[in-house]
Scaffold this motif. Structure first.
Motif, PDB file in Angstrom:
ATOM      1  N   GLY A  45       0.840  -1.190   0.000  1.00 54.89           N
ATOM      2  CA  GLY A  45       0.000   0.000   0.000  1.00 54.89           C
ATOM      3  C   GLY A  45       0.871   1.234   0.000  1.00 54.89           C
ATOM      4  N   VAL A  46       0.752   2.059  -1.025  1.00 53.72           N
ATOM      5  CA  VAL A  46       1.665   3.189  -1.202  1.00 53.72           C
ATOM      6  C   VAL A  46       1.073   4.460  -0.611  1.00 53.72           C
ATOM      7  CG1 VAL A  46       2.910   4.582  -2.881  1.00 53.72           C
ATOM      8  CG2 VAL A  46       2.584   2.151  -3.298  1.00 53.72           C
ATOM      9  N   TRP A  47       1.897   5.191   0.144  1.00 51.11           N
ATOM     10  CA  TRP A  47       1.447   6.460   0.700  1.00 51.11           C
ATOM     11  C   TRP A  47       2.200   7.611   0.052  1.00 51.11           C
ATOM     12  CZ3 TRP A  47       3.555   2.592   3.948  1.00 51.11           C
ATOM     13  CH2 TRP A  47       4.903   2.747   4.278  1.00 51.11           C
ATOM     14  N   PRO A  48       1.684   8.836   0.190  1.00 54.23           N
ATOM     15  CA  PRO A  48       2.321  10.002  -0.439  1.00 54.23           C
ATOM     16  C   PRO A  48       3.681  10.313   0.172  1.00 54.23           C
ATOM     17  CG  PRO A  48       0.059  10.501   0.260  1.00 54.23           C
ATOM     18  CD  PRO A  48       0.421   9.189   0.876  1.00 54.23           C
ATOM     19  N   GLY A  49       4.521  10.927  -0.619  1.00 56.20           N
ATOM     20  CA  GLY A  49       5.789  11.444  -0.112  1.00 56.20           C
ATOM     21  C   GLY A  49       6.893  10.426   0.012  1.00 56.20           C
ATOM     22  N   ALA A  50       6.824   9.335  -0.743  1.00 50.90           N
ATOM     23  CA  ALA A  50       7.867   8.312  -0.637  1.00 50.90           C
ATOM     24  C   ALA A  50       8.078   7.622  -1.978  1.00 50.90           C
ATOM     25  CB  ALA A  50       7.488   7.299   0.434  1.00 50.90           C
ATOM     26  N   VAL A  51       8.192   8.399  -3.044  1.00 49.81           N
ATOM     27  CA  VAL A  51       8.188   7.840  -4.391  1.00 49.81           C
ATOM     28  C   VAL A  51       9.377   6.906  -4.641  1.00 49.81           C
ATOM     29  CG1 VAL A  51       8.298   8.365  -6.853  1.00 49.81           C
ATOM     30  CG2 VAL A  51       6.848   9.733  -5.345  1.00 49.81           C
ATOM     31  N   GLY A  52      10.589   7.382  -4.390  1.00 48.61           N
ATOM     32  CA  GLY A  52      11.760   6.544  -4.640  1.00 48.61           C
ATOM     33  C   GLY A  52      11.786   5.321  -3.748  1.00 48.61           C
ATOM     34  N   TYR A  53      11.478   5.516  -2.487  1.00 48.81           N
ATOM     35  CA  TYR A  53      11.470   4.421  -1.512  1.00 48.81           C
ATOM     36  C   TYR A  53      10.423   3.378  -1.891  1.00 48.81           C
ATOM     37  CZ  TYR A  53      11.334   2.192   3.122  1.00 48.81           C
ATOM     38  OH  TYR A  53      11.381   1.292   4.160  1.00 48.81           O
ATOM     39  N   ALA A  54       9.199   3.845  -2.170  1.00 51.38           N
ATOM     40  CA  ALA A  54       8.105   2.912  -2.462  1.00 51.38           C
ATOM     41  C   ALA A  54       8.348   2.130  -3.747  1.00 51.38           C
ATOM     42  CB  ALA A  54       6.782   3.678  -2.556  1.00 51.38           C
ATOM     43  N   SER A  55       8.812   2.794  -4.785  1.00 49.86           N
ATOM     44  CA  SER A  55       8.999   2.102  -6.065  1.00 49.86           C
ATOM     45  C   SER A  55      10.097   1.049  -5.960  1.00 49.86           C
ATOM     46  CB  SER A  55       9.308   3.105  -7.180  1.00 49.86           C
ATOM     47  OG  SER A  55      10.416   3.912  -6.864  1.00 49.86           O
ATOM     48  N   ALA A  56      11.133   1.318  -5.154  1.00 55.22           N
ATOM     49  CA  ALA A  56      12.189   0.322  -4.962  1.00 55.22           C
ATOM     50  C   ALA A  56      11.658  -0.902  -4.234  1.00 55.22           C
ATOM     51  CB  ALA A  56      13.349   0.934  -4.181  1.00 55.22           C
ATOM     52  N   ARG A  57      10.747  -0.678  -3.279  1.00 55.38           N
ATOM     53  CA  ARG A  57      10.169  -1.808  -2.548  1.00 55.38           C
ATOM     54  C   ARG A  57       9.194  -2.604  -3.410  1.00 55.38           C
ATOM     55  NH1 ARG A  57      13.905   1.149  -0.066  1.00 55.38           N
ATOM     56  NH2 ARG A  57      14.421   0.235   1.954  1.00 55.38           N
ATOM     57  N   TRP A  58       8.521  -1.956  -4.323  1.00 54.83           N
ATOM     58  CA  TRP A  58       7.688  -2.704  -5.271  1.00 54.83           C
ATOM     59  C   TRP A  58       8.555  -3.526  -6.209  1.00 54.83           C
ATOM     60  CZ3 TRP A  58       2.369  -3.253  -6.364  1.00 54.83           C
ATOM     61  CH2 TRP A  58       1.529  -2.698  -5.392  1.00 54.83           C
ATOM     62  N   ALA A  59       9.723  -3.003  -6.553  1.00 52.24           N
ATOM     63  CA  ALA A  59      10.663  -3.779  -7.367  1.00 52.24           C
ATOM     64  C   ALA A  59      11.128  -5.019  -6.610  1.00 52.24           C
ATOM     65  CB  ALA A  59      11.849  -2.913  -7.762  1.00 52.24           C
ATOM     66  N   LEU A  60      11.359  -4.880  -5.301  1.00 49.95           N
ATOM     67  CA  LEU A  60      11.728  -6.033  -4.476  1.00 49.95           C
ATOM     68  C   LEU A  60      10.624  -7.085  -4.505  1.00 49.95           C
ATOM     69  CD1 LEU A  60      13.337  -4.864  -1.105  1.00 49.95           C
ATOM     70  CD2 LEU A  60      14.413  -6.125  -2.972  1.00 49.95           C
ATOM     71  N   ARG A  61       9.386  -6.630  -4.422  1.00 47.89           N
ATOM     72  CA  ARG A  61       8.259  -7.569  -4.474  1.00 47.89           C
ATOM     73  C   ARG A  61       8.262  -8.324  -5.791  1.00 47.89           C
ATOM     74  NH1 ARG A  61       1.844  -5.805  -3.984  1.00 47.89           N
ATOM     75  NH2 ARG A  61       0.974  -7.910  -4.137  1.00 47.89           N
ATOM     76  N   GLY A  62       8.512  -7.602  -6.882  1.00 47.89           N
ATOM     77  CA  GLY A  62       8.582  -8.246  -8.189  1.00 47.89           C
ATOM     78  C   GLY A  62       9.720  -9.236  -8.280  1.00 47.89           C
ATOM     79  N   LEU A  63      10.866  -8.903  -7.671  1.00 49.92           N
ATOM     80  CA  LEU A  63      12.006  -9.818  -7.667  1.00 49.92           C
ATOM     81  C   LEU A  63      11.639 -11.119  -6.966  1.00 49.92           C
ATOM     82  CD1 LEU A  63      14.975 -10.600  -8.024  1.00 49.92           C
ATOM     83  CD2 LEU A  63      15.497  -9.274  -5.959  1.00 49.92           C
ATOM     84  N   ASP A  64      10.991 -11.015  -5.813  1.00 50.03           N
ATOM     85  CA  ASP A  64      10.612 -12.220  -5.080  1.00 50.03           C
ATOM     86  C   ASP A  64       9.661 -13.090  -5.898  1.00 50.03           C
ATOM     87  OD1 ASP A  64      10.140 -13.839  -2.486  1.00 50.03           O
ATOM     88  OD2 ASP A  64       8.120 -13.183  -3.056  1.00 50.03           O
ATOM     89  N   LEU A  65       8.660 -12.479  -6.511  1.00 49.39           N
ATOM     90  CA  LEU A  65       7.704 -13.250  -7.311  1.00 49.39           C
ATOM     91  C   LEU A  65       8.388 -13.892  -8.515  1.00 49.39           C
ATOM     92  CD1 LEU A  65       4.644 -10.816  -7.230  1.00 49.39           C
ATOM     93  CD2 LEU A  65       4.788 -13.064  -6.140  1.00 49.39           C
ATOM     94  N   ALA A  66       9.300 -13.147  -9.148  1.00 43.77           N
ATOM     95  CA  ALA A  66      10.011 -13.678 -10.309  1.00 43.77           C
ATOM     96  C   ALA A  66      10.914 -14.848  -9.905  1.00 43.77           C
ATOM     97  CB  ALA A  66      10.831 -12.580 -10.968  1.00 43.77           C
ATOM     98  N   LEU A  67      11.561 -14.746  -8.755  1.00 45.61           N
ATOM     99  CA  LEU A  67      12.407 -15.839  -8.276  1.00 45.61           C
ATOM    100  C   LEU A  67      11.584 -17.084  -7.989  1.00 45.61           C
ATOM    101  CD1 LEU A  67      14.841 -13.973  -5.853  1.00 45.61           C
ATOM    102  CD2 LEU A  67      15.437 -15.077  -8.018  1.00 45.61           C
ATOM    103  N   LYS A  68      10.430 -16.907  -7.372  1.00 45.00           N
ATOM    104  CA  LYS A  68       9.577 -18.056  -7.069  1.00 45.00           C
ATOM    105  C   LYS A  68       9.176 -18.787  -8.345  1.00 45.00           C
ATOM    106  CE  LYS A  68       7.436 -16.750  -2.652  1.00 45.00           C
ATOM    107  NZ  LYS A  68       8.087 -15.521  -2.186  1.00 45.00           N
ATOM    108  N   ALA A  69       8.875 -18.012  -9.394  1.00 48.61           N
ATOM    109  CA  ALA A  69       8.500 -18.631 -10.670  1.00 48.61           C
ATOM    110  C   ALA A  69       9.697 -19.298 -11.337  1.00 48.61           C
ATOM    111  CB  ALA A  69       7.897 -17.578 -11.599  1.00 48.61           C
ATOM    112  N   ASP A  70      10.828 -18.611 -11.330  1.00 53.20           N
ATOM    113  CA  ASP A  70      12.001 -19.089 -12.048  1.00 53.20           C
ATOM    114  C   ASP A  70      12.646 -20.298 -11.371  1.00 53.20           C
ATOM    115  OD1 ASP A  70      13.752 -18.618 -14.306  1.00 53.20           O
ATOM    116  OD2 ASP A  70      15.279 -18.041 -12.858  1.00 53.20           O
ATOM    117  N   LEU A  71      12.590 -20.352 -10.050  1.00 53.99           N
ATOM    118  CA  LEU A  71      13.287 -21.395  -9.301  1.00 53.99           C
ATOM    119  C   LEU A  71      12.402 -22.581  -8.938  1.00 53.99           C
ATOM    120  CD1 LEU A  71      15.299 -19.075  -6.865  1.00 53.99           C
ATOM    121  CD2 LEU A  71      16.149 -20.210  -8.937  1.00 53.99           C
ATOM    122  N   ARG A  72      11.168 -22.543  -9.318  1.00 54.95           N
ATOM    123  CA  ARG A  72      10.241 -23.619  -8.955  1.00 54.95           C
ATOM    124  C   ARG A  72      10.775 -24.976  -9.438  1.00 54.95           C
ATOM    125  NH1 ARG A  72       4.804 -23.394  -7.528  1.00 54.95           N
ATOM    126  NH2 ARG A  72       3.637 -25.318  -7.862  1.00 54.95           N
ATOM    127  N   GLY A  73      10.838 -25.940  -8.541  1.00 55.26           N
ATOM    128  CA  GLY A  73      11.310 -27.274  -8.884  1.00 55.26           C
ATOM    129  C   GLY A  73      12.812 -27.433  -8.887  1.00 55.26           C
TER     130      GLY A  73
END
Length: 263
Positions: free
Chosen positions: A143-171
């Motif tokens: 959930g993104v709040w105002p006044g934290a654009v760089g911080y929030a977008s980097a954390r959304w990128a982390l979320r994407g990294l985790d999801l991508a790793l789960k897909a790529d490393l499955r099995g």
């Protein structure tokens, strides 16, 4: 994956969550590799933990530095079984108030740091068909709040990294955990005093947790092979709202969040 006898690499290990994870993993019988930019605190923690503790000074947001880190660890005869990406930085600031260099720094750490460090050590895990990668993330990734654009977008990128790793490393025998946190009682707000005022008022429903509680949750998640941990439990409500009622979630965080100053 039991931590007893394993080798656990922790980034951001000189303080806060990283330090607590290093202590908790070491107490469970793991060999811990402590990584951070500041050498003084790393040396002190390594000396305190004693046997099965080693430290490496590295800026994990820099490609060449991570390559040198990986080579040094291999030269020392260590094989990383568990990687905990907990290095993080960046203040909460509106887009126009952030210098371009600051935005780049917030993208490097935590996102590029986690990406590069994972790439450096995942090959060995895949060869052994065993390993675990932990990504420490913020509630702003739900959930993104105002006044934290760089911080929030980097954390959304982390979320994407985790999801991508789960897909790529499955099995593959290599797993991944994302731990999503509300406010943690670290020195973050003391180091970034202008950030606390930007925390939305509605966030007060989520109690603060300690680094030690987070570290215990991370160790248990690795041992039990859990894919996602959200803590404290009130953060699960925020995450659920963001998933099922994104417009309402966005509105409430905006309504109770920081207001843009008139220029």
């Amino acid at each position: 994956m039991k931590l007893l006898g394993r080798t656990v690499l922790v980034t951001g290990a000189s303080s806060g969550i990283g330090e607590a994870v290093a202590r908790a993993a070491h107490a469970r019988g793991a060999t811990v590799l402590l990584v951070a930019r500041g050498e003084t605190k790393l040396k002190a923690l390594t000396a305190e933990l004693g046997l099965r503790a080693h430290h490496y000074t590295c800026d994990v947001g820099e490609l060449d530095a991570v390559a040198e880190l990986a080579e040094a660890i291999r030269t020392d005869g260590h094989e990383v079984d568990v990687l905990v990406n907990s290095a993080g930085s960046g203040r909460w600031v509106s887009i126009e108030d952030a210098e371009p260099g600051e935005l780049v720094a917030m993208a490097k750490v935590p996102y590029l740091a986690a990406l590069l460090t994972t790439r450096a050590f995942v090959t060995g895990m895949l060869a052994r068909r065993a390993g675990w990668i932990v990504t420490v993330n913020s509630g702003v990734s739900r959930g993104v709040w105002p006044g934290a654009v760089g911080y929030a977008s980097a954390r959304w990128a982390l979320r994407g990294l985790d999801l991508a790793l789960k897909a790529d490393l499955r099995g593959s025998g290599v797993g991944a955990t994302e731990i999503v946190l509300g406010t943690v009682s670290t020195s973050y707000f003391a180091n970034n005093p202008d950030s606390e005022d930007k925390l939305p008022k509605i966030a007060k429903i989520v109690p603060t947790v300690t680094p030690e509680q987070v570290a215990d949750a991370i160790c248990k998640a690795v041992e039990r092979k859990r894919g996602t941990v959200i803590m404290p439990w009130q953060m699960k409500f925020v995450s659920s709202q963001g998933q099922h009622f994104p417009r309402m979630n966005h509105f409430m965080l905006w309504l109770t969040g920081a207001r843009r100053k008139k220029r």
